[in-house]
Motif scaffolding. Structure first.
Motif: not given
Length: 263
Positions: A68-77, A89-101
């Motif tokens: 019953g939930r929509l998953p939101r991920y911290l995805a690689k930028s 991905l943005s329309s799906a509510g996913q969140i970009p992550v810039e690793r090691l920055s």
């Protein structure tokens, strides 16, 4: 296995993704979902899982979606750099992550905002596929704990097993025959109330991270019917690279040894 009806508005991107991915996963795998109703039906929350295969995000999305939930991920930028994939991905509510920055702080702020808006954030606290030789959860990073302590939201631990048989770690070819069974089990919320009342700092965050990883590991041990290592694998302490395939060094070493010495 009980599933919960999705009440949220999926939006076009999630509708397309669910329409394509869910039938594919249903055909390629069998599933044993356990206690998924422990994921809150509404309100901001964090779902934390162990990471054993690159196919994990698809399978955990299926688990969360089925309850019953929509998953939101911290995805690689890097995934957002492509105009079309990034827009999807943005329309799906996913969140970009810039690793090691330094820009990783932006992902933290975005995750906190998403929690405040009632979203369900899915996080792999290890930050990458486990480097543990036997695929036990390794030492976690502090991101999930920091978000949890900043928001006070429930943190739901989920242990999973079986994804590594569909797509073994650091491989690209899925093993679809015979059909593999994926087991996911949700646990009770990680108890962090006492830490929320304490001054926030590195020590508090470290304690919260350890509790999160302890909860995940306990569920994985239950699913595997085995006892986990007394000490959690720590890549930095072992001198293992945190990005890339940890087997690459071993492969290069073997190739070097096979070369004949020059004369």
């Amino acid at each position: 296995m009980r599933v919960r009806k999705l009440e949220q508005n999926r939006g076009w991107a999630m509708t397309v993704a669910a329409g394509i991915l869910k039938p594919t996963l249903l055909a390629a795998t069998s599933r044993t979902w356990i206690d998924g109703e422990k994921i809150p039906a509404t309100g901001g929350c964090i779902v934390v899982l162990n990471h054993i295969s690159h196919v994990d995000p698809l399978l955990s999305a299926h688990f969360v979606y089925d309850h019953g939930r929509l998953p939101r991920y911290l995805a690689k930028s890097g995934l957002f750099t492509n105009k079309y994939l990034g827009g999807f991905l943005s329309s799906a509510g996913q969140i970009p992550v810039e690793r090691l920055s330094r820009n990783a702080i932006g992902a933290y702020d975005a995750a906190v905002k998403a929690i405040a808006e009632g979203e369900c954030i899915v996080i792999y606290p290890e930050g990458t596929l486990t480097r543990d030789p036997d695929l036990w959860p390794m030492k976690g990073k502090t991101g999930a704990a920091r978000i949890a302590l900043a928001t006070g939201c429930p943190v739901i631990p989920v242990g999973q097993w079986g994804a590594h048989e569909v797509l073994p770690p650091y491989t690209k070819k899925p093993l679809l025959v015979p059909r593999k069974n994926i087991v996911m089990k949700a646990g009770d919320p990680v108890q962090l109330d006492d830490l929320l009342a304490m001054p926030q700092g590195p020590e508090t965050t470290a304690q919260a991270t350890d509790r999160i990883m302890d909860a995940i590991t306990a569920i994985v041990a239950d699913l595997r019917g085995e006892t986990p290592p007394a000490e959690r694998f720590d890549p930095r302490a072992r001198g293992v690279r945190e990005i890339g395939n940890p087997h690459d060094v071993a492969r290069r070493t073997r190739r070097t040894r096979k070369r004949k010495p020059s004369r």
